[in-house]
Scaffold this active site. Structure first.
Site, PDB file in Angstrom:
ATOM      1  N   THR A  43     -39.308 -25.985  27.427  1.00  0.00           N
ATOM      2  CA  THR A  43     -38.499 -24.761  27.350  1.00  0.00           C
ATOM      3  C   THR A  43     -37.039 -25.041  26.966  1.00  0.00           C
ATOM      4  OG1 THR A  43     -39.932 -23.886  29.086  1.00  0.00           O
ATOM      5  CG2 THR A  43     -37.934 -22.647  28.617  1.00  0.00           C
ATOM      6  N   THR A  53     -39.990 -18.160  25.435  1.00  0.00           N
ATOM      7  CA  THR A  53     -41.421 -18.372  25.289  1.00  0.00           C
ATOM      8  C   THR A  53     -41.814 -18.762  23.857  1.00  0.00           C
ATOM      9  OG1 THR A  53     -41.661 -16.652  26.958  1.00  0.00           O
ATOM     10  CG2 THR A  53     -43.647 -17.299  25.810  1.00  0.00           C
ATOM     11  N   GLU A  59     -53.024 -27.129  32.780  1.00  0.00           N
ATOM     12  CA  GLU A  59     -51.889 -26.706  33.606  1.00  0.00           C
ATOM     13  C   GLU A  59     -52.145 -25.322  34.200  1.00  0.00           C
ATOM     14  OE1 GLU A  59     -48.274 -25.842  31.425  1.00  0.00           O
ATOM     15  OE2 GLU A  59     -47.034 -26.472  33.112  1.00  0.00           O
TER      16      GLU A  59
END
Ligand code: FAD
Length: 387
Positions: free
Chosen positions: A125, A131, A245
């Site tokens: 990030t 995003t 994840e």
């Protein structure tokens, strides 16, 4: 699952329970109020080999499957602990395992499995990209035997408690690639060395104790041998780890939800108001029962996603749905638990307010609910891309 495998898992889950019993609410409250890293808890999990559970046996790990890792993380959270301080160690190494060279794997994986090296940090990030990962601007420019890093990352958790970091950076500018996700590459960064050579790590104060940071790169050299896989293909490598994840974070949410549901039901039975247990009121009982139903349903999706992942099948939709449904179930359970406790829900000694703050994160990270809905709408249901 074979009988032998199921016996091993039962034994592992007993170990998890024993470890968690040594880290009660007081421990987590103190860490939360000091904003301190739960080093002792992470060490206990590492000593028991739990953080290396997904590393294949040939590299010193226990070679378990994602469904097992999912059960471990659920158990940690169900027992009132929090694996956020170390969960990345379980899945971040997957990028190295799947896409690294044999030399990289033999150099790092056994040391990660033994606990000698910590691979807790995963840096994607950036403040201006959000995003939209294709817009990251941290650059890695080849210079002889090194790549030189410049730029900034944000929300990089556990960076101060990790020896290595998996980093995504741009090796070809966005306007020079035909596909916006091309030109990104993945590197293994040696944290100590990088901090001596121009990398700065700054903690971010947050509403939860998450050891998260901002990282600045100012002409930081990273040896070219630390590039994972092929230059320019990094986005694919990172994506391939994201399903794991999401499934593991969803598993933690299931654990949180179970903790909230048990804590709420116990309190609803004990607390007497107007001469009867508050759980006798439907207004108290039903939200807990509803959260229970949501949790059980979400867990089925988590298990389905993990099974598909373990079978090597496509599981993008299931992993995303598991993460969304489980994070919503844990939030519903957290809300029911908070409301059931009345004013005491806000008292730190009950642990409810802390867990409530902690579980809220998972509707935002590692991917927010809107982006999951956008994925389902576009890729599963065939509607137009909404962004
Ligand atoms: C405590 C914490 C720990 C983290 N740890 C890490 C880490 O270790 N490594 C790492 O790389 N990152 C980490 N992150 C970052 C996390 O993955 C991002 O915060 C998350 O992906 C959301 O990105 P953003 O914050 O930039 O939100 P933005 O992208 O700015 O989005 C803000 C809001 O707008 C919505 N939105 C944006 N675009 C659309 C759209 N097209 N349609 C509908 N809604 C949209 C989003 O859903 C969101 O609700 C962490 C974040 C937090 C808070």
């Amino acid at each position: 699952m074979s009988d032998e495998h199921s016996e091993t898992l039962t034994h592992i889950l007993q170990t998890v329970e024993q470890i968690c019993a040594g880290f009660p609410g007081e421990y987590w409250r103190a860490k939360d109020s000091d904003r301190a890293y739960p080093t002792e808890f992470v060490q206990a999990l590492s000593d028991a080999g739990l953080l290396a559970c997904l590393i294949p046996q040939e590299y010193g790990g226990s070679g378990l499957c994602l469904s097992d890792a999912s059960a471990i993380l659920t158990a940690i959270h169900e027992n009132g602990c929090n694996a956020a301080a170390c969960h990345a160690q379980m899945y971040t190494m997957g990028t190295l395992l799947r896409h690294g060279s044999e030399a990289q794997k033999t150099r790092y994986l056994p040391a990660i499995a033994s606990g000698e090296l910590r691979l807790q940090a995963f840096a994607v990030t950036e403040p201006t990209a959000g995003t939209d990962t294709s817009r990251i601007t941290t650059s890695a420019v080849r210079d002889g035997d090194n790549y030189i890093l410049n730029g900034q990352k944000v929300w990089i958790s556990r960076a101060q408690h990790s020896d290595l970091m998996i980093l995504l950076a741009r090796t070809t500018p966005r306007d020079q690639v035909s596909k916006r996700t091309d030109g990104l590459s993945v590197f293994i960064v040696d944290m100590q060395r990088a901090q001596q050579q121009g990398m700065t790590v700054k903690p971010i104060a947050t509403m939860i104790n998450h050891a998260t940071t901002e990282i600045f790169f100012d002409d930081v050299p990273v040896p070219a041998e630390n590039l994972i896989g092929e230059e320019g293909n990094g986005f694919k490598y990172i994506l391939s780890g994201m399903n794991a994840e999401r499934i593991l974070i969803a598993s933690e949410c299931i654990g949180d939800a179970r903790w909230f549901i048990k804590t709420a039901s116990d309190y609803a039975n004990d607390r007497q108001v107007f001469g009867r247990p508050i759980g006798q009121n439907q207004g108290i009982q039903f939200p807990i029962a509803r959260a229970f139903a949501q949790t059980e349903a979400a867990e089925l999706m988590v298990q389905k996603a993990a099974r598909l992942y373990d079978a090597g099948a496509a599981c993008g939709a299931e992993a995303n749905m598991a993460k969304m449904l489980a994070s919503e179930a844990s939030w519903a359970a957290g809300e029911a638990c908070m409301q059931t406790h009345g004013g005491f829900g806000l008292a730190q000694e009950y642990d409810v307010e802390r867990k409530w703050r902690e579980t809220r994160l998972y509707q935002i990270a590692p991917i927010s609910t809107n982006l999951i809905l956008a994925y389902l709408g576009q890729h599963v249901l065939g509607m137009p891309r909404s962004y």
